[in-house]
Enzyme design. Structure first.
Site, short mmCIF file in Angstrom:
data_model
loop_
_atom_site.label_atom_id
_atom_site.label_comp_id
_atom_site.label_asym_id
_atom_site.label_seq_id
_atom_site.Cartn_x
_atom_site.Cartn_y
_atom_site.Cartn_z
CE1 TYR A 147 -3.34 2.88 0.48
CE2 TYR A 147 -2.28 3.29 2.59
CZ TYR A 147 -3.16 3.67 1.60
OH TYR A 147 -3.86 4.85 1.72
NE ARG A 154 -2.84 7.57 -3.81
CZ ARG A 154 -3.78 7.11 -2.98
NH1 ARG A 154 -5.01 6.92 -3.43
NH2 ARG A 154 -3.50 6.83 -1.73
CE1 TYR A 207 -4.81 10.49 7.71
CE2 TYR A 207 -4.20 8.62 6.36
CZ TYR A 207 -5.17 9.33 7.04
OH TYR A 207 -6.45 8.89 7.04
NE ARG A 220 -10.12 11.97 5.61
CZ ARG A 220 -9.37 10.94 5.91
NH1 ARG A 220 -9.74 9.72 5.55
NH2 ARG A 220 -8.24 11.10 6.55
CD GLU A 334 -11.28 2.06 2.94
OE1 GLU A 334 -10.22 1.78 3.53
OE2 GLU A 334 -11.35 2.38 1.74
C1 3EB Z 1 -7.94 6.31 5.57
O1 3EB Z 1 -8.83 7.10 5.88
C2 3EB Z 1 -8.37 4.90 5.30
O2 3EB Z 1 -5.33 5.39 -0.25
O3 3EB Z 1 -6.85 6.00 -1.67
C3 3EB Z 1 -9.47 5.36 2.52
C4 3EB Z 1 -9.78 5.87 1.26
C5 3EB Z 1 -8.17 4.93 2.77
C6 3EB Z 1 -8.81 5.96 0.26
C7 3EB Z 1 -6.50 5.64 -0.54
C8 3EB Z 1 -7.21 5.02 1.75
C9 3EB Z 1 -7.52 5.53 0.52
O4 3EB Z 1 -6.74 6.65 5.51
C10 3EB Z 1 -7.80 4.34 4.08
#
Ligand code: 3EB
Length: 340
Positions: A147, A154, A207, A220, A334
């Site tokens: 991941y 990306r 993050y 989001r 998720e």
């Molecule tokens: C998160 O909130 C959970 O890497 O495209 C959610 C939606 C998550 C998209 C992505 C990852 C992705 O971090 C994981």
């Protein structure tokens, strides 16, 4: 072969009420079909339809198809290994990266092909991306989690195309049962887009380093206002949403609490309280969410997860439950969906 089917209507489309994939071609204006099925194949154009098979089901009884319908005449093509379909207002792009020991470069190249296509054909407003990663929590040949390897490629592709963090679309990054990495994107020519964050979660693109060398780049949610052909406004594409507050996973090992927090996160994200920052007022609740996918790490958790989701989503919502890994080893669930 009859399959359960989830028909997602782009804002310019009319509901077709399809029940079988074989009927899809007969209805005419279909941008593409995403088969959530038992094997992954390269995206292709089949009977004039863009088709992508994902390995997201353990047997055909679990398989379903997501059908993207439109009102315009559809043209298809291929560009540097990615396959596309467009109707003058919407573009669907699909790609696949074969399994390798290191995904950064191939992910960057595949994303570059897709983003280049959007630029070239004039669909510059990308509003949703889905990414399916086999062995998402496994290590690549260099010991980097797959991941995180993907996130690196990306981020580099977005950088090459000068995507600012606030311009990245909502996305899903989730496990799959096979086939390397597969993805599909949706973009519009004229829809005005707003990237929406959740005031109770840190933006993923912020993050900290502990989650990998490059942060995940996604919003989001993406709010889609009207287009030239359709002035209805207010579609919201909700990204994959998990049990995260700030940047931290909460409720390690507790599926019930993780489902509750995931649902609470979506409920807050789409609320007028959260959307006020973007001057959007729609009075949304979880009852407005449709075309929902619920990704569950452990198959044995699915009955409990289903009960909790059915309590809070509309009885009329189309919901699919999938048994796959999630992008952080401590996440058990998720959830994503669309307000149309
Ligand atoms: C998160 O909130 C959970 O890497 O495209 C959610 C939606 C998550 C998209 C992505 C990852 C992705 O971090 C994981």
């Amino acid at each position: 072969m009859t399959q359960a089917q989830q028909t997602v209507n782009l804002p310019s489309s009319v509901f077709t009420g399809l029940t079988e994939v074989s009927d899809v071609a007969a209805t005419g204006n279909v941008l593409g079909v995403i088969n959530y099925t038992t094997e992954c194949t390269d995206p292709r154009v089949e009977n004039g339809l863009l088709t992508l098979d994902l390995h997201m089901a353990s047997d055909l009884g679990e398989a379903f198809a997501e059908v993207w319908t439109t009102t315009g005449a559809v043209e298809t093509g291929e560009h540097h290994g990615v396959v596309y379909a467009h109707d003058g207002e919407y573009l669907l792009v699909a790609g696949r990266i074969a399994p390798t020991g290191r995904y950064t470069e191939d992910t960057r190249a595949a994303y570059v092909a897709a983003l280049d296509l959007m630029d070239g054909l004039g669909y510059k407003n990308c509003f949703r991306m889905w990414n399916f990663l086999n062995d998402i929590n496994g290590d690549n040949a260099e010991g980097l989690e797959i991941y995180r390897d993907f996130c690196k490629g990306r981020a580099e592709a977005f950088e090459l195309f000068h995507f600012g963090d606030k311009e990245v679309p909502s996305a899903t990054g989730i496990g799959s049962q096979g086939g390397g990495i597969a993805f599909y994107f949706l973009a519009s020519r004229s829809a005005a887009l707003t990237s929406v964050e959740n005031s109770k979660q840190m933006a993923a693109y912020h993050y900290p380093r502990q989650y990998g060398p490059r942060p995940p780049k996604f919003a989001r949610a993406t709010y889609l206002a009207g287009t030239h052909t359709d002035r209805r406004s207010g579609q919201i594409y909700v990204a994959g949403t998990a049990s995260i507050r700030g940047h931290e996973t909460l409720h390690d090992g507790d599926i019930v609490a993780q489902v509750k927090l995931s649902l609470d996160n979506i409920e807050h994200l789409i609320s007028d309280e959260n959307l006020a920052d973007y001057e959007i007022t729609q009075g949304n609740s979880l009852l407005n969410l449709d075309n929902i996918k619920v990704y569950v790490r452990h198959r044995s958790d699915i009955p409990a997860v289903r009960r909790m989701c059915e309590e809070r989503f509309s009885p009329n919502a189309r919901i699919q439950y999938l048994n796959v890994d999630v992008c952080r080893a401590d996440l058990l669930v998720e959830i994503e969906g669309v307000i149309a």
